[in-house]
Design an enzyme around this catalytic site. Structure first.
Site, PDB file in Angstrom:
ATOM      1  N   TYR A  43       0.820  -1.213   0.000  1.00 56.63           N
ATOM      2  CA  TYR A  43       0.000   0.000   0.000  1.00 56.63           C
ATOM      3  C   TYR A  43       0.855   1.264   0.000  1.00 56.63           C
ATOM      4  CZ  TYR A  43      -3.950  -2.994   1.522  1.00 56.63           C
ATOM      5  OH  TYR A  43      -4.913  -3.963   1.637  1.00 56.63           O
ATOM      6  N   HIS A 101       0.165 -11.720   1.643  1.00 59.57           N
ATOM      7  CA  HIS A 101      -0.832 -10.899   0.946  1.00 59.57           C
ATOM      8  C   HIS A 101      -1.534 -11.618  -0.211  1.00 59.57           C
ATOM      9  CE1 HIS A 101      -1.797  -6.398   0.066  1.00 59.57           C
ATOM     10  NE2 HIS A 101      -2.839  -7.169  -0.141  1.00 59.57           N
TER      11      HIS A 101
END
Length: 271
Positions: A43, A101
Site C-alpha cells: 500500500y 498478501h
C-alpha cells in the site's frame, strides 16, 4: 477458532489511501473509536499509518495493527527483515497480525517456505498472530500442513453480499480459521441493492451498515475504509445493528459469485 488468534470484528482499512489522506483517515478513525488498522507493505502507507497512530495518543496496548507481506519478500532470507522494516515505519516493536498478501506468483516461493518464515517471525516476537490473504482451499491446506491450522488466525478475502465464498468459508470454519472480509461493500455496488435498501429502511440504518452487520453476524471480521469522517462514524454503528434470520436469508440469496478483484499473475484458481 483458536482463542489466541481471535481478531477484532471491526477495523479500519487503508487500501488505496496514501499521504495526508491516510493520516487523516486513521487519526479520525482512532478518535471515533476504531481500534484495528489494516495496512500492507504494497500500500505504500505504513509510515503514514505509523505517524497517524503515534499522533493519535491512543496507547499501543489499546489498538491492533495488521500488515501484509508483499510477494517480493516471501523468500525466507527476506521475510523477517521486511517485517522489521514495516515495524520501523509503523513505529512499533510488533504488529498484532501479519498476513501473506497473495499466493506467490507462479509458486516461485513455495508455501512451506514463506509460511515457515512467517512462523519464525512470530517466534521472534515481530508479530502476535499470522495468517494469509487471498488463498483458496488448496493453498490453505498447504499452509495448514506447514504451520498447523491453530497458527493461522485468518484468511482475508474479498467477501460481500454478491460474493459470499461459501465453500472457502465452510472449509476455514471447519479448521477453526477466521475469515476477514475486505471490500464488504463491493466497491459501493451493494449500497444500491434494493434488498439491502429495504432492510436498511426497516432499521433506520444505512445500506453500508446493513452490509457490514451482515458480514459480522455471519462471523467475519470487516475492515471498511473511508476518507469521510461522517462515513467513518456511520460505519461504526453497524456493530450495534442486529438483523433477523429472515433478513440474513434475504442477503444470503444475493450471492451471485461476482468477484471484483482477481489480478492476473497473483490470483489463485478460486473455489
Amino acid at each position: 477458532m483458536n482463542t489466541n488468534n481471535t481478531l477484532p470484528a471491526f477495523g479500519l482499512g487503508t487500501f488505496r489511501l496514501t499521504g495526508q489522506t491516510v493520516i487523516d483517515s486513521v487519526k479520525t478513525g482512532l478518535a471515533l473509536g476504531y481500534r484495528l488498522v489494516d495496512t500492507a507493505q504494497i500500500y505504500g502507507n505504513e509510515a503514514e499509518v505509523g505517524q497517524a497512530i503515534a499522533e493519535s495518543g491512543v496507547p499501543r496496548k489499546d489498538f491492533f495493527i495488521t500488515t501484509k507481506i508483499w510477494t517480493d519478500n516471501y523468500p525466507q532470507a527476506k521475510l523477517a527483515q521486511s517485517l522489521k522494516d514495516s515495524l520501523a515505519k509503523l513505529r512499533t516493536d510488533h504488529v498484532d497480525l501479519t498476513l501473506i498478501h497473495w499466493p506467490s506468483p507462479a509458486n516461485a516461493v513455495p508455501v512451506a517456505e514463506f509460511m515457515g518464515a512467517l512462523a519464525e517471525a512470530k517466534a521472534q516476537g515481530l508479530t502476535k498472530r499470522i495468517g494469509v490473504s487471498n488463498f483458496n482451499i488448496a493453498l490453505m491446506r498447504q499452509a495448514i500442513d506447514t504451520v498447523g491450522a491453530q497458527e493461522i488466525a485468518t484468511n482475508q478475502v474479498e467477501l460481500h453480499p454478491y460474493l459470499q465464498n461459501r465453500k472457502l468459508v465452510e472449509f476455514a470454519r471447519g479448521q477453526g480459521i477466521g475469515i476477514s472480509s475486505y471490500m464488504t461493500l463491493g466497491y459501493g455496488k451493494v449500497l444500491h441493492d434494493p434488498v439491502l435498501q429495504r432492510i436498511a429502511l426497516a432499521h433506520g440504518a444505512t445500506t453500508a451498515q446493513v452490509a457490514l452487520a451482515w458480514a459480522m453476524q455471519s462471523g467475519h471480521a470487516v475492515i471498511p475504509s473511508s476518507t469521510k469522517p461522517a462515513n467513518l462514524e456511520s460505519n461504526l454503528k453497524a456493530r450495534a445493528l442486529r438483523l433477523s434470520n429472515a433478513e440474513m436469508g434475504q442477503i444470503a440469496a444475493l450471492d451471485r459469485g461476482e468477484r471484483l478483484v482477481s489480478p492476473d499473475g497473483l490470483a489463485p484458481r478460486w473455489d
